[in-house]
Motif scaffolding. Sequence first.
Motif, short mmCIF file in Angstrom:
data_model
loop_
_atom_site.label_atom_id
_atom_site.label_comp_id
_atom_site.label_asym_id
_atom_site.label_seq_id
_atom_site.Cartn_x
_atom_site.Cartn_y
_atom_site.Cartn_z
N THR A 45 0.85 -1.18 0.00
CA THR A 45 0.00 0.00 0.00
C THR A 45 0.89 1.24 0.00
O THR A 45 2.11 1.14 0.01
CB THR A 45 -0.91 0.02 1.24
N ALA A 46 0.28 2.42 0.03
CA ALA A 46 1.05 3.66 0.05
C ALA A 46 1.83 3.82 1.35
O ALA A 46 2.89 4.44 1.37
CB ALA A 46 0.12 4.85 -0.15
N ASN A 47 1.33 3.22 2.42
CA ASN A 47 1.96 3.40 3.74
C ASN A 47 2.68 2.15 4.25
O ASN A 47 3.10 2.13 5.40
CB ASN A 47 0.91 3.82 4.77
N GLY A 48 2.78 1.12 3.46
CA GLY A 48 3.43 -0.10 3.92
C GLY A 48 2.86 -1.31 3.24
O GLY A 48 2.83 -1.40 2.02
N PHE A 49 2.34 -2.25 4.03
CA PHE A 49 1.76 -3.49 3.53
C PHE A 49 0.44 -3.76 4.22
O PHE A 49 0.20 -3.27 5.33
CB PHE A 49 2.72 -4.67 3.78
N CYS A 50 -0.40 -4.59 3.60
CA CYS A 50 -1.69 -4.93 4.17
C CYS A 50 -2.07 -6.33 3.73
O CYS A 50 -1.62 -6.83 2.70
CB CYS A 50 -2.75 -3.93 3.70
N ASP A 59 -2.62 -4.23 8.93
CA ASP A 59 -1.67 -3.30 8.32
C ASP A 59 -0.28 -3.49 8.92
O ASP A 59 -0.14 -3.77 10.12
CB ASP A 59 -2.12 -1.85 8.54
N PHE A 60 0.73 -3.32 8.07
CA PHE A 60 2.12 -3.45 8.49
C PHE A 60 2.90 -2.25 7.97
O PHE A 60 2.59 -1.71 6.92
CB PHE A 60 2.74 -4.73 7.92
N GLU A 61 3.95 -1.88 8.71
CA GLU A 61 4.78 -0.76 8.27
C GLU A 61 5.86 -1.19 7.29
O GLU A 61 6.17 -0.47 6.36
CB GLU A 61 5.41 -0.08 9.48
N ASP A 62 6.47 -2.36 7.53
CA ASP A 62 7.54 -2.81 6.63
C ASP A 62 7.52 -4.32 6.49
O ASP A 62 6.73 -5.02 7.13
CB ASP A 62 8.91 -2.31 7.09
N MET A 63 8.40 -4.83 5.64
CA MET A 63 8.45 -6.26 5.33
C MET A 63 8.80 -7.11 6.55
O MET A 63 8.28 -8.21 6.70
CB MET A 63 9.48 -6.50 4.22
N LEU A 64 9.64 -6.61 7.43
CA LEU A 64 10.01 -7.36 8.62
C LEU A 64 8.79 -7.60 9.51
O LEU A 64 8.64 -8.68 10.08
CB LEU A 64 11.10 -6.62 9.40
N ASP A 65 7.91 -6.62 9.61
CA ASP A 65 6.67 -6.80 10.38
C ASP A 65 5.81 -7.91 9.79
O ASP A 65 5.22 -8.71 10.51
CB ASP A 65 5.87 -5.50 10.43
N PHE A 79 3.03 -12.65 -1.60
CA PHE A 79 3.16 -11.23 -1.89
C PHE A 79 2.66 -10.93 -3.30
O PHE A 79 3.17 -11.48 -4.26
CB PHE A 79 4.60 -10.77 -1.70
N MET A 80 1.69 -10.04 -3.41
CA MET A 80 1.10 -9.65 -4.70
C MET A 80 1.62 -8.28 -5.09
O MET A 80 1.72 -7.39 -4.25
CB MET A 80 -0.42 -9.59 -4.60
N GLY A 81 1.93 -8.11 -6.35
CA GLY A 81 2.28 -6.80 -6.88
C GLY A 81 3.58 -6.23 -6.37
O GLY A 81 3.71 -5.03 -6.24
N MET A 82 4.54 -7.08 -6.09
CA MET A 82 5.82 -6.58 -5.59
C MET A 82 6.73 -6.30 -6.75
O MET A 82 6.87 -6.94 -7.66
CB MET A 82 6.48 -7.60 -4.67
#
Length: 82
Positions: A45-50, A59-65, A79-82
């Motif tokens: 997403t615009a702010n991280g991942f979901c 919702d997640f802030e980064d890949m590690l989360d 993972f879609m759309g990476m």
Amino acid sequence: MKLTTEWRAVRSRIEAALHYAKLHNAPGSSRPGEDNRAWVIVYRTANGFCCMYQELPVDFEDMLDVQTWAEEMDVRPYFMGM
């Protein structure tokens, strides 16, 4: 002529090392029937991942989360759309 035979040798070595059947039978590789964890689709997403987990957005802030959460919840992220 010598370059052609060298390329054939390189190709055969790579093929032998990375052949799917050999990797599939390698110790520690997971087979489709052995892993019963649920799949979770994760997208950027615009702010991280979901992702959607049990019909609720997460919702997640980064890949590690995402990776930490997936291990805790015992799910397999896709993972879609990476």
